[in-house]
Design a protein around this motif. Structure first.
Motif, PDB file in Angstrom:
ATOM      1  N   LYS A   8       0.837  -1.200   0.000  1.00 28.71           N
ATOM      2  CA  LYS A   8       0.000   0.000   0.000  1.00 28.71           C
ATOM      3  C   LYS A   8       0.876   1.255   0.000  1.00 28.71           C
ATOM      4  O   LYS A   8       0.544   2.241  -0.650  1.00 28.71           O
ATOM      5  CB  LYS A   8      -0.931  -0.001   1.210  1.00 28.71           C
ATOM      6  CG  LYS A   8      -1.895   1.148   1.224  1.00 28.71           C
ATOM      7  CD  LYS A   8      -2.864   1.072   2.381  1.00 28.71           C
ATOM      8  CE  LYS A   8      -3.801   2.271   2.335  1.00 28.71           C
ATOM      9  NZ  LYS A   8      -4.731   2.274   3.460  1.00 28.71           N
ATOM     10  N   TYR A  11       2.026   1.830  -3.447  1.00 30.85           N
ATOM     11  CA  TYR A  11       0.860   2.266  -4.222  1.00 30.85           C
ATOM     12  C   TYR A  11       0.593   3.751  -3.994  1.00 30.85           C
ATOM     13  O   TYR A  11       0.421   4.516  -4.942  1.00 30.85           O
ATOM     14  CB  TYR A  11      -0.350   1.421  -3.809  1.00 30.85           C
ATOM     15  CG  TYR A  11      -1.676   1.893  -4.345  1.00 30.85           C
ATOM     16  CD1 TYR A  11      -1.997   1.774  -5.693  1.00 30.85           C
ATOM     17  CD2 TYR A  11      -2.637   2.433  -3.496  1.00 30.85           C
ATOM     18  CE1 TYR A  11      -3.228   2.184  -6.188  1.00 30.85           C
ATOM     19  CE2 TYR A  11      -3.866   2.840  -3.979  1.00 30.85           C
ATOM     20  CZ  TYR A  11      -4.155   2.718  -5.315  1.00 30.85           C
ATOM     21  OH  TYR A  11      -5.376   3.127  -5.804  1.00 30.85           O
ATOM     22  N   GLU A  12       0.586   4.173  -2.739  1.00 36.36           N
ATOM     23  CA  GLU A  12       0.336   5.577  -2.424  1.00 36.36           C
ATOM     24  C   GLU A  12       1.449   6.472  -2.959  1.00 36.36           C
ATOM     25  O   GLU A  12       1.186   7.580  -3.430  1.00 36.36           O
ATOM     26  CB  GLU A  12       0.155   5.743  -0.920  1.00 36.36           C
ATOM     27  CG  GLU A  12      -1.153   5.117  -0.440  1.00 36.36           C
ATOM     28  CD  GLU A  12      -1.304   5.105   1.065  1.00 36.36           C
ATOM     29  OE1 GLU A  12      -0.332   5.410   1.794  1.00 36.36           O
ATOM     30  OE2 GLU A  12      -2.413   4.761   1.516  1.00 36.36           O
ATOM     31  N   LEU A  15       0.783   6.854  -6.666  1.00 37.88           N
ATOM     32  CA  LEU A  15      -0.325   7.785  -6.916  1.00 37.88           C
ATOM     33  C   LEU A  15       0.124   9.232  -6.772  1.00 37.88           C
ATOM     34  O   LEU A  15      -0.241  10.089  -7.580  1.00 37.88           O
ATOM     35  CB  LEU A  15      -1.485   7.508  -5.957  1.00 37.88           C
ATOM     36  CG  LEU A  15      -2.282   6.239  -6.189  1.00 37.88           C
ATOM     37  CD1 LEU A  15      -3.353   6.100  -5.105  1.00 37.88           C
ATOM     38  CD2 LEU A  15      -2.920   6.221  -7.564  1.00 37.88           C
ATOM     39  N   GLU A  16       0.921   9.491  -5.749  1.00 34.06           N
ATOM     40  CA  GLU A  16       1.431  10.848  -5.543  1.00 34.06           C
ATOM     41  C   GLU A  16       2.340  11.272  -6.699  1.00 34.06           C
ATOM     42  O   GLU A  16       2.255  12.396  -7.196  1.00 34.06           O
ATOM     43  CB  GLU A  16       2.183  10.926  -4.220  1.00 34.06           C
ATOM     44  CG  GLU A  16       2.646  12.326  -3.878  1.00 34.06           C
ATOM     45  CD  GLU A  16       3.287  12.410  -2.508  1.00 34.06           C
ATOM     46  OE1 GLU A  16       4.065  13.368  -2.310  1.00 34.06           O
ATOM     47  OE2 GLU A  16       3.038  11.551  -1.658  1.00 34.06           O
ATOM     48  N   ILE A  18       2.249  10.097  -9.773  1.00 33.81           N
ATOM     49  CA  ILE A  18       1.384  10.311 -10.939  1.00 33.81           C
ATOM     50  C   ILE A  18       0.747  11.691 -10.874  1.00 33.81           C
ATOM     51  O   ILE A  18       0.738  12.427 -11.863  1.00 33.81           O
ATOM     52  CB  ILE A  18       0.301   9.208 -11.027  1.00 33.81           C
ATOM     53  CG1 ILE A  18       0.943   7.892 -11.482  1.00 33.81           C
ATOM     54  CG2 ILE A  18      -0.823   9.610 -11.963  1.00 33.81           C
ATOM     55  CD1 ILE A  18       0.013   6.696 -11.392  1.00 33.81           C
ATOM     56  N   TYR A  19       0.225  12.043  -9.707  1.00 39.78           N
ATOM     57  CA  TYR A  19      -0.399  13.357  -9.550  1.00 39.78           C
ATOM     58  C   TYR A  19       0.587  14.475  -9.881  1.00 39.78           C
ATOM     59  O   TYR A  19       0.266  15.403 -10.629  1.00 39.78           O
ATOM     60  CB  TYR A  19      -0.942  13.529  -8.127  1.00 39.78           C
ATOM     61  CG  TYR A  19      -1.491  14.904  -7.889  1.00 39.78           C
ATOM     62  CD1 TYR A  19      -2.774  15.232  -8.313  1.00 39.78           C
ATOM     63  CD2 TYR A  19      -0.735  15.888  -7.265  1.00 39.78           C
ATOM     64  CE1 TYR A  19      -3.283  16.511  -8.124  1.00 39.78           C
ATOM     65  CE2 TYR A  19      -1.233  17.158  -7.070  1.00 39.78           C
ATOM     66  CZ  TYR A  19      -2.504  17.463  -7.501  1.00 39.78           C
ATOM     67  OH  TYR A  19      -3.002  18.732  -7.316  1.00 39.78           O
ATOM     68  N   ALA A  40       1.217   4.496 -14.369  1.00 40.01           N
ATOM     69  CA  ALA A  40      -0.216   4.268 -14.561  1.00 40.01           C
ATOM     70  C   ALA A  40      -0.502   2.784 -14.772  1.00 40.01           C
ATOM     71  O   ALA A  40      -1.471   2.242 -14.229  1.00 40.01           O
ATOM     72  CB  ALA A  40      -0.727   5.093 -15.737  1.00 40.01           C
ATOM     73  N   VAL A  43      -0.009   1.012 -11.363  1.00 40.41           N
ATOM     74  CA  VAL A  43      -1.120   1.312 -10.456  1.00 40.41           C
ATOM     75  C   VAL A  43      -2.375   0.545 -10.880  1.00 40.41           C
ATOM     76  O   VAL A  43      -3.075  -0.021 -10.041  1.00 40.41           O
ATOM     77  CB  VAL A  43      -1.391   2.837 -10.390  1.00 40.41           C
ATOM     78  CG1 VAL A  43      -2.745   3.135  -9.788  1.00 40.41           C
ATOM     79  CG2 VAL A  43      -0.291   3.520  -9.591  1.00 40.41           C
ATOM     80  N   GLU A  44      -2.643   0.508 -12.166  1.00 42.12           N
ATOM     81  CA  GLU A  44      -3.802  -0.229 -12.658  1.00 42.12           C
ATOM     82  C   GLU A  44      -3.685  -1.711 -12.279  1.00 42.12           C
ATOM     83  O   GLU A  44      -4.662  -2.328 -11.832  1.00 42.12           O
ATOM     84  CB  GLU A  44      -3.934  -0.082 -14.162  1.00 42.12           C
ATOM     85  CG  GLU A  44      -5.137  -0.828 -14.723  1.00 42.12           C
ATOM     86  CD  GLU A  44      -5.265  -0.680 -16.224  1.00 42.12           C
ATOM     87  OE1 GLU A  44      -6.395  -0.836 -16.716  1.00 42.12           O
ATOM     88  OE2 GLU A  44      -4.257  -0.430 -16.907  1.00 42.12           O
ATOM     89  N   GLU A  47      -4.396  -2.062  -8.547  1.00 46.48           N
ATOM     90  CA  GLU A  47      -5.822  -1.897  -8.272  1.00 46.48           C
ATOM     91  C   GLU A  47      -6.624  -3.110  -8.726  1.00 46.48           C
ATOM     92  O   GLU A  47      -7.550  -3.537  -8.023  1.00 46.48           O
ATOM     93  CB  GLU A  47      -6.345  -0.625  -8.932  1.00 46.48           C
ATOM     94  CG  GLU A  47      -5.807   0.625  -8.263  1.00 46.48           C
ATOM     95  CD  GLU A  47      -6.185   1.911  -8.974  1.00 46.48           C
ATOM     96  OE1 GLU A  47      -6.603   1.863 -10.155  1.00 46.48           O
ATOM     97  OE2 GLU A  47      -6.041   2.979  -8.341  1.00 46.48           O
TER      98      GLU A  47
END
Length: 84
Positions: A8, A11-12, A15-16, A18-19, A40, A43-44, A47
């Protein structure tokens, strides 16, 4: 990060990242644009492995709650369209 996301925390972090990359004006084919694409995909994958069951109706095994099916039902209902 260029390998599978296993936690996790990873993963987080992805995401950060990517943002942050999406806030930039990236040029197609640049190192950062390629990194965004790779993240991306990772992450996909994460998920799909960890969250896909949350969208399945366990009694019928029907993915009625998936984001795509929710979007499709809204499109069919036209509840978001404004008459001009």
């Amino acid at each position: 990060m260029s390998s599978i996301i296993k936690s996790k925390k990873q993963y987080e972090f992805a995401l950060e990242k990517i943002y942050n990359l999406m806030q930039k004006d990236l040029k197609i084919g640049s190192k950062e644009a390629n990194e965004l694409d790779s993240l991306a995909i990772l992450v996909e994958d994460y998920e799909n492995r960890h969250f896909s069951e949350a969208f399945v109706d366990t009694e019928s095994n029907d993915p009625k709650g998936t984001p795509d099916s929710v979007w499709d039902s809204r499109l069919r209902g036209n509840d978001f369209l404004i008459n001009i």
